[in-house]
Scaffold this motif. Structure first.
Motif, PDB file in Angstrom:
ATOM      1  N   ARG A 185     -53.704  55.542 -48.953  1.00 37.96           N
ATOM      2  CA  ARG A 185     -53.478  55.727 -50.283  1.00 37.96           C
ATOM      3  C   ARG A 185     -52.008  55.134 -50.614  1.00 37.96           C
ATOM      4  NH1 ARG A 185     -56.737  60.377 -49.810  1.00 37.96           N
ATOM      5  NH2 ARG A 185     -54.966  61.919 -49.087  1.00 37.96           N
ATOM      6  N   HIS A 186     -51.228  54.939 -49.510  1.00 40.16           N
ATOM      7  CA  HIS A 186     -49.992  54.483 -49.747  1.00 40.16           C
ATOM      8  C   HIS A 186     -49.810  52.994 -49.145  1.00 40.16           C
ATOM      9  CE1 HIS A 186     -49.389  58.804 -50.345  1.00 40.16           C
ATOM     10  NE2 HIS A 186     -48.328  58.526 -51.197  1.00 40.16           N
ATOM     11  N   PHE A 187     -50.526  52.616 -48.313  1.00 39.39           N
ATOM     12  CA  PHE A 187     -50.194  51.321 -47.796  1.00 39.39           C
ATOM     13  C   PHE A 187     -51.608  50.433 -47.732  1.00 39.39           C
ATOM     14  CE2 PHE A 187     -46.842  54.107 -45.885  1.00 39.39           C
ATOM     15  CZ  PHE A 187     -45.672  52.954 -46.224  1.00 39.39           C
ATOM     16  N   PRO A 188     -51.330  49.231 -47.891  1.00 37.25           N
ATOM     17  CA  PRO A 188     -52.661  48.332 -47.669  1.00 37.25           C
ATOM     18  C   PRO A 188     -53.016  48.200 -46.275  1.00 37.25           C
ATOM     19  CG  PRO A 188     -50.896  47.133 -48.319  1.00 37.25           C
ATOM     20  CD  PRO A 188     -50.316  48.454 -48.428  1.00 37.25           C
ATOM     21  N   LEU A 189     -54.343  48.154 -45.846  1.00 33.14           N
ATOM     22  CA  LEU A 189     -54.745  48.085 -44.540  1.00 33.14           C
ATOM     23  C   LEU A 189     -53.959  46.873 -43.794  1.00 33.14           C
ATOM     24  CD1 LEU A 189     -56.831  49.366 -42.464  1.00 33.14           C
ATOM     25  CD2 LEU A 189     -58.394  47.600 -43.346  1.00 33.14           C
ATOM     26  N   GLY A 190     -53.654  45.900 -44.462  1.00 33.86           N
ATOM     27  CA  GLY A 190     -53.017  44.750 -43.726  1.00 33.86           C
ATOM     28  C   GLY A 190     -51.735  44.936 -43.334  1.00 33.86           C
ATOM     29  N   GLN A 191     -51.114  46.246 -43.866  1.00 33.20           N
ATOM     30  CA  GLN A 191     -49.775  46.424 -43.259  1.00 33.20           C
ATOM     31  C   GLN A 191     -49.962  47.388 -42.238  1.00 33.20           C
ATOM     32  OE1 GLN A 191     -47.675  46.581 -47.076  1.00 33.20           O
ATOM     33  NE2 GLN A 191     -46.217  47.751 -46.430  1.00 33.20           N
ATOM     34  N   MET A 192     -51.056  47.673 -41.785  1.00 33.88           N
ATOM     35  CA  MET A 192     -51.080  48.615 -40.599  1.00 33.88           C
ATOM     36  C   MET A 192     -51.834  47.715 -39.328  1.00 33.88           C
ATOM     37  SD  MET A 192     -52.488  52.025 -42.175  1.00 33.88           S
ATOM     38  CE  MET A 192     -51.905  53.027 -41.096  1.00 33.88           C
ATOM     39  N   LEU A 193     -51.312  48.127 -38.093  1.00 34.29           N
ATOM     40  CA  LEU A 193     -51.827  47.340 -36.904  1.00 34.29           C
ATOM     41  C   LEU A 193     -52.530  48.657 -36.028  1.00 34.29           C
ATOM     42  CD1 LEU A 193     -52.349  44.889 -35.459  1.00 34.29           C
ATOM     43  CD2 LEU A 193     -50.526  45.305 -34.079  1.00 34.29           C
TER      44      LEU A 193
END
Ligand SMILES: Nc1ncnc2c1ncn2[C@@H]1O[C@H](COP(=O)(O)OS(=O)(=O)O)[C@@H](OP(=O)(O)O)[C@H]1O
Length: 203
Positions: free
Chosen positions: A98-106
């Protein structure tokens, strides 16, 4: 967080961020561009590892089996026990998305970090936009430790394995308990694979 100069990357880690309700909003308020790396392993092994860590500090705690169940004969798992609760990755991931796009997560596989550390670190370096400096050349498998170790530690030039608190022997857990835990986690794992787009192969 310390100030970050041009060309620097500041990193910060704690195992509790991922499962802390307030963390996504707070980190996003600090910087929306923060890249997030989450290391996950099979939640059943994770629970046993968690228990093993507590046991090393408090040898008198009840058995893993007795802490796992609210009602063992009914097969009711105690989801309020933190060792079980933390492995519900799909549930913990929701507020982050809800706070970060998936692409910003690894999402890093804890299993691959052991079986192919250079491969997982290649993904990390690519994700952070770094040159692929760390490769297979940096690791060797230490038979005594039973884990990969660094051929040369930063600064010393000598081989370096992680300390005694990483890679402890786990207690043997009854096969039936493991089966019940696998059944319990399966739907949450599947949801997590869907959410992240990566099948971690835990079931
Ligand atoms: N190279 C290498 N050497 C040793 N251990 C390794 C390595 N790579 C991954 N692991 C796994 O890391 C687990 C411990 O990490 P944790 O994040 O649980 O540690 S801690 O909670 O911060 O203490 C630890 O879990 P346990 O096996 O339960 O001790 C290891 O499985």
């Amino acid at each position: 967080m310390p100030r970050t100069l041009e060309g620097q990357i500041t990193m910060e880690k704690t195992p509790s961020y991922f499962v802390t309700r307030e963390a996504p909003a707070r980190i996003s308020a600090m910087s929306k561009d923060t890249k997030l790396i989450v290391v996950v392993r099979d939640p059943v092994t994770r629970a046993i590892s968690d228990y093993t860590q507590t046991l090393s500090k408090r040898p008198d705690i009840p058995s893993f089996e007795s802490l796992t169940f609210r009602n063992r004969s009914a097969g009711l798992i105690d989801t309020s026990w933190s060792a079980i609760q933390i492995g519900l990755y799909a549930k913990h991931l929701e507020p982050w998305l809800r706070h970060f796009p998936l692409g910003q997560m690894l999402f890093v596989s804890g299993e691959r970090l052991v079986s192919d550390p250079a491969g997982e670190l290649r993904r990390v370096q690519d994700f952070l936009g770094l040159k692929r400096i760390i490769t297979d050349k940096h690791f060797y498998f230490n038979q005594t430790k039973g884990f990969p170790c660094l051929k040369k530690a930063e600064g010393s030039g000598k081989p370096h394995c992680l300390g005694k608190t990483k890679g402890r022997a786990h207690p043997a857990i009854a096969r039936e308990v493991l089966r019940q835990l696998r059944d319990f986690y399966r739907p949450f794992n599947r949801k997590f694979y869907q959410m992240t787009g990566r099948d971690f192969g835990w079931d």
